[in-house]
Design an enzyme around this catalytic site. Structure first.
Site, PDB file in Angstrom:
ATOM      1  N   GLY A  15     -32.690 -16.643  23.013  1.00  0.00           N
ATOM      2  CA  GLY A  15     -33.337 -17.863  22.486  1.00  0.00           C
ATOM      3  C   GLY A  15     -34.457 -18.294  23.422  1.00  0.00           C
ATOM      4  O   GLY A  15     -34.257 -18.366  24.629  1.00  0.00           O
ATOM      5  N   ARG A  76     -33.243 -10.867  20.045  1.00  0.00           N
ATOM      6  CA  ARG A  76     -31.907 -10.445  20.486  1.00  0.00           C
ATOM      7  C   ARG A  76     -31.729  -9.043  19.925  1.00  0.00           C
ATOM      8  O   ARG A  76     -31.514  -8.876  18.727  1.00  0.00           O
ATOM      9  CB  ARG A  76     -30.838 -11.414  19.946  1.00  0.00           C
ATOM     10  CG  ARG A  76     -30.939 -12.817  20.557  1.00  0.00           C
ATOM     11  CD  ARG A  76     -29.796 -13.710  20.096  1.00  0.00           C
ATOM     12  NE  ARG A  76     -29.759 -14.959  20.845  1.00  0.00           N
ATOM     13  CZ  ARG A  76     -30.145 -16.146  20.373  1.00  0.00           C
ATOM     14  NH1 ARG A  76     -30.588 -16.252  19.130  1.00  0.00           N
ATOM     15  NH2 ARG A  76     -30.070 -17.228  21.123  1.00  0.00           N
ATOM     16  N   ASP A 107     -27.386 -15.486  29.368  1.00  0.00           N
ATOM     17  CA  ASP A 107     -26.333 -14.552  29.781  1.00  0.00           C
ATOM     18  C   ASP A 107     -26.381 -13.215  29.034  1.00  0.00           C
ATOM     19  O   ASP A 107     -26.105 -12.164  29.620  1.00  0.00           O
ATOM     20  CB  ASP A 107     -24.944 -15.200  29.700  1.00  0.00           C
ATOM     21  CG  ASP A 107     -24.637 -15.777  28.329  1.00  0.00           C
ATOM     22  OD1 ASP A 107     -25.539 -15.782  27.455  1.00  0.00           O
ATOM     23  OD2 ASP A 107     -23.501 -16.227  28.121  1.00  0.00           O
ATOM     24  N   THR A 130     -33.059 -20.713  29.424  1.00  0.00           N
ATOM     25  CA  THR A 130     -32.354 -21.095  28.192  1.00  0.00           C
ATOM     26  C   THR A 130     -32.254 -22.612  28.180  1.00  0.00           C
ATOM     27  O   THR A 130     -32.086 -23.219  29.240  1.00  0.00           O
ATOM     28  CB  THR A 130     -30.936 -20.484  28.107  1.00  0.00           C
ATOM     29  OG1 THR A 130     -30.162 -21.231  27.141  1.00  0.00           O
ATOM     30  CG2 THR A 130     -30.175 -20.542  29.414  1.00  0.00           C
ATOM     31  N   ASP A 132     -29.816 -24.173  27.145  1.00  0.00           N
ATOM     32  CA  ASP A 132     -28.397 -24.567  27.187  1.00  0.00           C
ATOM     33  C   ASP A 132     -27.887 -24.949  28.575  1.00  0.00           C
ATOM     34  O   ASP A 132     -26.855 -25.613  28.684  1.00  0.00           O
ATOM     35  CB  ASP A 132     -27.514 -23.427  26.653  1.00  0.00           C
ATOM     36  CG  ASP A 132     -27.685 -23.219  25.161  1.00  0.00           C
ATOM     37  OD1 ASP A 132     -28.282 -24.087  24.510  1.00  0.00           O
ATOM     38  OD2 ASP A 132     -27.220 -22.181  24.661  1.00  0.00           O
ATOM     39  N   ASP A 134     -26.354 -23.176  30.648  1.00  0.00           N
ATOM     40  CA  ASP A 134     -24.966 -22.705  30.810  1.00  0.00           C
ATOM     41  C   ASP A 134     -24.865 -21.462  31.684  1.00  0.00           C
ATOM     42  O   ASP A 134     -24.092 -20.551  31.384  1.00  0.00           O
ATOM     43  CB  ASP A 134     -24.349 -22.436  29.425  1.00  0.00           C
ATOM     44  CG  ASP A 134     -25.155 -21.411  28.634  1.00  0.00           C
ATOM     45  OD1 ASP A 134     -26.319 -21.144  28.994  1.00  0.00           O
ATOM     46  OD2 ASP A 134     -24.618 -20.880  27.653  1.00  0.00           O
ATOM     47  N   ARG A 176     -24.014 -24.132  21.416  1.00  0.00           N
ATOM     48  CA  ARG A 176     -22.875 -23.520  20.708  1.00  0.00           C
ATOM     49  C   ARG A 176     -21.647 -23.493  21.602  1.00  0.00           C
ATOM     50  O   ARG A 176     -20.556 -23.795  21.182  1.00  0.00           O
ATOM     51  CB  ARG A 176     -23.253 -22.071  20.366  1.00  0.00           C
ATOM     52  CG  ARG A 176     -23.277 -21.785  18.918  1.00  0.00           C
ATOM     53  CD  ARG A 176     -23.548 -20.344  18.633  1.00  0.00           C
ATOM     54  NE  ARG A 176     -24.462 -19.703  19.559  1.00  0.00           N
ATOM     55  CZ  ARG A 176     -25.454 -18.903  19.202  1.00  0.00           C
ATOM     56  NH1 ARG A 176     -25.680 -18.677  17.924  1.00  0.00           N
ATOM     57  NH2 ARG A 176     -26.216 -18.310  20.089  1.00  0.00           N
TER      58      ARG A 176
HETATM   59  O1  F6P Z   1     -28.906 -20.240  23.405  1.00  0.00           O
HETATM   60  C1  F6P Z   1     -29.889 -21.115  23.013  1.00  0.00           C
HETATM   61  C2  F6P Z   1     -29.619 -21.650  21.635  1.00  0.00           C
HETATM   62  O2  F6P Z   1     -30.688 -22.503  21.301  1.00  0.00           O
HETATM   63  C3  F6P Z   1     -28.274 -22.336  21.425  1.00  0.00           C
HETATM   64  O3  F6P Z   1     -28.225 -23.649  21.887  1.00  0.00           O
HETATM   65  C4  F6P Z   1     -28.125 -22.232  19.937  1.00  0.00           C
HETATM   66  O4  F6P Z   1     -26.778 -22.309  19.569  1.00  0.00           O
HETATM   67  C5  F6P Z   1     -28.706 -20.887  19.647  1.00  0.00           C
HETATM   68  O5  F6P Z   1     -29.625 -20.605  20.687  1.00  0.00           O
HETATM   69  C6  F6P Z   1     -29.413 -20.771  18.308  1.00  0.00           C
HETATM   70  O6  F6P Z   1     -29.860 -19.476  18.161  1.00  0.00           O
HETATM   71  P1  F6P Z   1     -30.840 -18.995  17.000  1.00  0.00           P
HETATM   72  O7  F6P Z   1     -32.215 -19.477  17.323  1.00  0.00           O
HETATM   73  O8  F6P Z   1     -30.752 -17.517  17.028  1.00  0.00           O
HETATM   74  O9  F6P Z   1     -30.333 -19.616  15.743  1.00  0.00           O
END
Ligand code: F6P
Length: 328
Positions: A15, A76, A107, A130, A132, A134, A176
Site C-alpha cells: 500500500g 502487491r 511487512d 506504510t 499503518d 505497524d 486492518r
Molecule cells: O497497509 C496499508 C493499508 O492502507 C491498510 O490500512 C488497509 O487495510 C489496506 O492497506 C488496504 O489495501 P488496498 O489498497 O489494497 O485495498
C-alpha cells in the site's frame, strides 16, 4: 566509506503512503552524492520480475518532495511469492548490474525482501513506508503522520455537521490489523469511543458510553472504528446495532477509505523519509545487509529484517484511558 556495491536499486511496494516520493528522492540523491548509479524499479517486486526500471540521477527526482503517491508506482506482486518469480527478478537485477536493493514498504515487502536476499545473496535494506505504523523497529513509519493529519482534519469536519444536527457518527479509518491510526486520531479529534483490532471493548460498553455522552449534554458523538476492530462487526453493523438499542440517536456512517493514503506528505514524513533513506544508502555502502532502518527516540537506527518481521510494534493502550478521561 568502503564500497563493493556498484549499483543500487530502489522500489516501493505494498500500500502506498505519503512520503514514499521523499524516500525515493533521498535514495537517488544520496546515491548521486556518493557517486553510485541508482535504478528505480516500477511497481515493486513486479517491476523487478519484468525488468521494468529507469536509471535515476539527482535530477530524476526533482519536484517530487511535496507529491503524494509514488513515482515508481506500487503493487502487491503474487508472482514474487513463487521461487520462479524471485529467480526472474534476480536474473533481471544481474542484467541491470544492480547488486543491492532498497525496499520501501511494509511487512509484506520485508518478508519478500528477506527471502529474496537469502535465496540470491543480494543485500537488501528495508525502509518502513506504510500509513499503518505497524512495524517493529521504528516508532514511526513513513506516511503515518500525514495519514493521521488527514483523518483528524476529516473528523473535525464531520464534527461540525454532527454538532449542527445533534448526530452520532461512526467513522471508519484504515488499519486492518493495527489500530495506530484509530487510536491516535481518536484522541486527536476528541472521539467519544475508539474501537481497535487490539482490544475488544465490547458492545455493552459502547452503549453505556454513548448513553452517558447524551446524558451529559453532548451535542454530537464520534466513534472512530478501525477497519479490523476486534468486536468483529463492520462499521455499518455497529451503527445498526446502536440505532436498534439507542433509537433516540440519529446515526450516520462515514468510511474515510483511501483518502488516508494520499495527499502531500507532512513535514514530519518528509524529514523522516529523508533521514531513513540517507541511512539506508550509507548502510549498503558500509557493506551491511538485510536490515531495516527505523526511527527510535529521534535517532535513526537499524534492526535485522528478521526482528522487524518477528516482533510486534506494540500500541500504547494507555491512550484509551486518556481518551476515556477526556471524553467525559
Ligand atoms: O497497509 C496499508 C493499508 O492502507 C491498510 O490500512 C488497509 O487495510 C489496506 O492497506 C488496504 O489495501 P488496498 O489498497 O489494497 O485495498
Amino acid at each position: 566509506m568502503s564500497n563493493t556495491i556498484k549499483r543500487i536499486g530502489v522500489m516501493t511496494s505494498g500500500g502506498d503512503s505519503p512520503g514514499m516520493n521523499d524516500a525515493i528522492r533521498a535514495v537517488a540523491r544520496s546515491c548521486a552524492y556518493y557517486k553510485i548509479p541508482c535504478v528505480g524499479f516500477y511497481r515493486g517486486f513486479q517491476g523487478m520480475i519484468e525488468g521494468d526500471y529507469v536509471e535515476m540521477d539527482a535530477r530524476s527526482v526533482r519536484n517530487i518532495i511535496s507529491r503524494g503517491g509514488t513515482i515508481l508506482k506500487s503493487a502487491r506482486s503474487k508472482e514474487f511469492l513463487t521461487a520462479e518469480g524471485r529467480q526472474k527478478a534476480a536474473d533481471n537485477l544481474k542484467k541491470a548490474e544492480v547488486d543491492a536493493m532498497i525496499l520501501i514498504g511494509g511487512d509484506g515487502t520485508f518478508r519478500g525482501g528477506k527471502i529474496f536476499s537469502e535465496e540470491h545473496n543480494i543485500p537488501v535494506i528495508g525502509v518502513p513506508g506504510t500509513i499503518d505504523n505497524d512495524i517493529f523497529g521504528t516508532h514511526y513509519t513513513i506516511g503515518y503522520d500525514t495519514a493521521l493529519n488527514t483523518v483528524v482534519d476529516a473528523i473535525d469536519k464531520i464534527r461540525d455537521t454532527a454538532s449542527s444536527h445533534n448526530r452520532l457518527f461512526f467513522v471508519e479509518v484504515m488499519g486492518r490489523d493495527a489500530g495506530f491510526i484509530a487510536l491516535n486520531s481518536g484522541v486527536g479529534a476528541g472521539a467519544e469511543e475508539i474501537l481497535l483490532p487490539e482490544e475488544n471493548l465490547g458492545l455493552e460498553r459502547l452503549l453505556v458510553s454513548l448513553e452517558r455522552s447524551r446524558n451529559s449534554g453532548k451535542m454530537s458523538s464520534i466513534v472512530v472504528v478501525s477497519e479490523g476492530d476486534k468486536i468483529g462487526k463492520n462499521v455499518f453493523e455497529l451503527a445498526e446495532y446502536v440505532t436498534k438499542n439507542l433509537p433516540d440517536y440519529d446515526s450516520k456512517v462515514t468510511v474515510l477509505g483511501h483518502i488516508q493514503r494520499g495527499g502531500s506528505p507532512s513535514c514530519f514524513d518528509r524529514v523522516l523519509a529523508s533521514r531513513l533513506c540517507v541511512k539506508a544508502v550509507e548502510l549498503l555502502l558500509e557493506g551491511k545487509k538485510d536490515l531495516m532502518v527505523g526511527f527510535v527516540n529521534n535517532q535513526i537506527e537499524s534492526c535485522t529484517l528478521e526482528s522487524a518481521l518477528k516482533e510486534k510494534h506494540d500500541i500504547n493502550l494507555d491512550l484509551l484511558r486518556i481518551s476515556d478521561i477526556l471524553s467525559t
